[in-house]
Design an enzyme around this catalytic site. Structure first.
Site, PDB file in Angstrom:
ATOM      1  N   HIS A   2      -8.469  -8.571   3.738  1.00  0.00           N
ATOM      2  CA  HIS A   2      -7.346  -7.652   3.577  1.00  0.00           C
ATOM      3  C   HIS A   2      -6.588  -7.895   2.268  1.00  0.00           C
ATOM      4  CE1 HIS A   2      -3.424  -5.744   4.893  1.00  0.00           C
ATOM      5  NE2 HIS A   2      -4.313  -4.791   5.071  1.00  0.00           N
ATOM      6  N   ARG A  50       7.013 -17.748  -8.850  1.00  0.00           N
ATOM      7  CA  ARG A  50       6.853 -16.682  -9.842  1.00  0.00           C
ATOM      8  C   ARG A  50       7.874 -15.555  -9.720  1.00  0.00           C
ATOM      9  NH1 ARG A  50       2.325 -19.215  -9.063  1.00  0.00           N
ATOM     10  NH2 ARG A  50       0.654 -19.292 -10.603  1.00  0.00           N
ATOM     11  N   ALA A  69       4.789  -8.391  -2.988  1.00  0.00           N
ATOM     12  CA  ALA A  69       4.103  -9.687  -2.936  1.00  0.00           C
ATOM     13  C   ALA A  69       2.972  -9.599  -1.923  1.00  0.00           C
ATOM     14  CB  ALA A  69       5.075 -10.794  -2.549  1.00  0.00           C
ATOM     15  N   LEU A 129       0.812  -1.220   0.000  1.00  0.00           N
ATOM     16  CA  LEU A 129       0.000   0.000   0.000  1.00  0.00           C
ATOM     17  C   LEU A 129       0.846   1.271   0.000  1.00  0.00           C
ATOM     18  CD1 LEU A 129      -2.944  -0.972   2.386  1.00  0.00           C
ATOM     19  CD2 LEU A 129      -3.009  -0.669  -0.106  1.00  0.00           C
TER      20      LEU A 129
END
EC number: 2.5.1.78
Length: 171
Positions: A90, A129, A82, A59
């Site tokens: 959340h 990933r 991540a 954020l």
């Protein structure tokens, strides 16, 4: 019919790249950053033309991107983070808000931003990933920086033609 076409350009020499990395889920974010920086170097971006800053979580990424964009010192930015699903809502909030903020900064400042904030169901998916997404972010940043500079020159060419026409009319 023949049409003009721009070919993707992955030449990073001379490009200035800013990276904002989240520290939350730090091992994954460090993996993203390592792969990203390695790929930038492979594409010809000099280490002295890269600035990496870290923020507490996803954020906080948009605000740091905004400050880098405001500086006018970068050809492209990269967001690394991540967000891994937990047991509460959340995850959706952080994923949606960080993604929307990243997109808004790019559009507001007319600056390419490669968004490599992973959103996964679990740690295993994130680890699987992180390397390829870090590399992808570097390639996206370089390609889009080159594309936006090329497209910006389209307007410059028209302005030059108009200036030449104005000079001819005055003569």
């Amino acid at each position: 019919m023949e049409i003009g076409q721009y070919q993707p350009n992955l030449e990073g020499d001379g490009l200035r790249i800013g990276i904002v990395q989240s520290r939350f889920n730090e091992p994954v974010c460090n993996g993203l950053a390592d792969a990203c920086v390695e790929e930038l170097e492979r594409l010809g971006v000099s280490g002295e033309d890269v600035l990496l800053v870290s923020v507490p979580g996803a954020l906080e990424i948009p605000l740091a991107l905004q400050k880098l964009a405001e500086s006018g010192q970068f050809d492209a930015l990269i967001a690394l983070g991540a967000v891994i699903r937990g047991e509460t809502y959340h995850f959706e909030l952080v994923s949606n808000e960080s993604g929307a903020g990243i997109t808004r900064i790019g559009l507001d400042f007319n600056l390419p931003i490669a968004n490599a904030v992973l959103t996964t169901e679990n740690d295993k998916q994130a680890v699987a990933r992180m390397t390829e997404k870090g590399r992808d972010a570097a390639r996206v940043a370089v390609e889009m920086a080159n594309l936006t500079m090329a497209l910006d020159q389209l307007g410059d060419d028209e302005d030059e033609e108009e200036d030449e026409e104005d000079e001819e009319e005055r003569a």
